[in-house]
Design an enzyme around this catalytic site. Structure first.
Site, short mmCIF file in Angstrom:
data_model
loop_
_atom_site.label_atom_id
_atom_site.label_comp_id
_atom_site.label_asym_id
_atom_site.label_seq_id
_atom_site.Cartn_x
_atom_site.Cartn_y
_atom_site.Cartn_z
N ARG A 24 0.93 -1.02 -0.06
CA ARG A 24 0.03 -0.11 -0.10
C ARG A 24 0.72 1.30 0.23
NH1 ARG A 24 -3.31 -2.53 -1.88
NH2 ARG A 24 -5.50 -3.28 -0.78
N GLU A 59 -4.85 7.13 -3.77
CA GLU A 59 -5.24 6.73 -5.22
C GLU A 59 -6.47 7.10 -5.86
OE1 GLU A 59 -4.72 2.43 -5.82
OE2 GLU A 59 -2.75 2.31 -4.62
N HIS A 69 -1.46 0.09 -10.06
CA HIS A 69 -2.21 -0.93 -8.97
C HIS A 69 -2.65 -2.04 -9.85
CE1 HIS A 69 -4.23 -1.20 -5.01
NE2 HIS A 69 -4.11 -2.35 -5.52
#
Ligand SMILES: NC(=O)c1ccc[n+]([C@@H]2O[C@H](COP(=O)([O-])OP(=O)(O)OC[C@H]3O[C@@H](n4cnc5c(N)ncnc54)[C@H](O)[C@@H]3O)[C@@H](O)[C@H]2O)c1
Length: 335
Positions: free
Chosen positions: A246, A275, A294
């Site tokens: 993360r 994000e 991602h």
């Protein structure tokens, strides 16, 4: 699916913020009325949430505010492993079960970690840029130009991989790295006996021993900015860092400073805080960074498995069964 109970008339209503793979939609359609909203926006979700028995999300936030809009909700299904987008305490207070899909994407992410580590070790990003600009071809012999331009890179074979977090993904990465002939060291407070060939220790040992450091911890208060300037200082000069965990696990400013001072030899990053990241985020275009959107878990294979897993977990809860991946919930346990 027979045996599914609903406390209101008719079949349970299963709301999805976004579509999931067909295999999952089929399982859900067998158990209830499926409504794919196609948005993660609260205002767009509100009408569907009002009648929802189940909610399936990908990585969009499930806040207390959202749960307040869903008075009949019995289960939240998280399509994926990390739970940092879900207010678990708020779900708990309302007696809402949460299921996720741990392990469903582990092989997909682990393959990506090896890809990213190899790309950094082999200087793929700068090599691609130099080749695309014509500067290598202008030098005649390409192999000689590669060496002359400092693009030779190094192998992973014989080098040491450090893993912070040895859960579903970390364990897979360890196995793949061993296959490449790497030594593997790892730290994970929950693991006392690691897989064969993996040396366990604390974070300081892992930081000091690693040529490549890969992060596989959830984002929780204890792991927020776990990799900061002081952690990077303890790493080997020129080590490579891979973050598919993360964005918040890493202090990105410290990483950029370490790339510029060459304390870090490269950074592969798939996750951001927040994000999506702003287009001018410095890591997105830094020459020593492989920045990806991602995507580590987003293979067709993992998407199908995550969809199947979250759907069957949601259907289990609606039918009064205990799903295999029920997120620990004191409210459930005390029932
Ligand atoms: N980039 C992507 O597409 C993607 C996909 C899946 C998962 N992820 C991230 O990867 C993380 C790991 O996934 P997983 O499936 O392996 O989860 P997992 O729960 O199987 O493993 C996580 C491990 O981290 C350990 N851990 C917790 N705190 C730690 C600490 N301070 N130091 C060392 N270890 C610690 C836990 O004990 C656990 O064994 C997820 O939480 C998620 O944030 C990213």
């Amino acid at each position: 699916v027979s045996g599914v109970e609903t406390d209101r008339a008719g079949r349970p209503v299963i709301v999805l913020t976004e579509p999931i793979a067909e295999t999952g939609l089929e399982v859900l359609s067998g158990a209830g009325r499926v409504h794919v909203v196609g948005s993660t926006d609260l205002a767009a979700l509100a009408p569907a949430l009002a009648g929802a028995d189940a909610l399936v999300v990908r990585s969009s936030p499930v806040t207390a505010e959202l749960l307040d809009l869903a008075p009949h909700l019995r289960v939240v299904g998280r399509h994926g492993a990390g739970l940092d987008n879900i207010d678990l305490a708020a779900a708990r207070r309302r007696g809402i079960a949460v299921v996720n899909t741990p392990g469903a994407n582990a092989a997909s992410v682990a393959e990506f970690v090896i890809l990213a580590a190899l790309a950094l070790a082999r200087r793929l990003v700068p090599a691609r840029a130099a080749f695309g600009s014509g500067s290598l071809s202008a030098q005649g012999s390409l192999p000689a130009a590669v060496v002359r331009s400092g693009l030779s890179g190094g192998m992973l074979h014989g080098r040491t991989l450090g893993l912070v977090g040895l859960g579903a993904i970390g364990t897979r990465v360890a196995a793949y790295a061993r296959g490449l002939g790497m030594q593997v060291v790892a730290c994970d407070p929950a693991v006392t006996r690691g897989p064969e060939g993996v040396r366990l220790g604390d974070l300081a040992m892992v930081l000091g021993a690693s040529d490549v450091l890969s992060l596989h911890v959830p984002l929780v208060p204890a792991t927020s900015h776990l990799i900061d300037a002081s952690a990077i200082e303890q790493m080997r000069a020129g080590a490579l860092l891979v973050n598919t965990a993360r964005g918040g696990v890493v202090d990105e400013d410290a990483v950029l400073a370490a790339l510029d001072s060459r304390q870090l030899g490269g950074y592969a990053v798939d996750v951001y805080d927040p994000e999506p990241p702003p287009a001018d985020l410095p890591v997105l275009n830094h020459p020593a960074v492989l920045a990806t959107p991602h995507m580590a878990a987003m293979t067709s294979d993992a998407l199908a498995e995550m969809a199947r897993s979250v759907a069957s977990g949601v259907v289990d809860v609606l039918a009064g069964r205990t799903p295999p991946h029920l997120v620990p919930d004191p409210t459930e346990e005390s029932r």
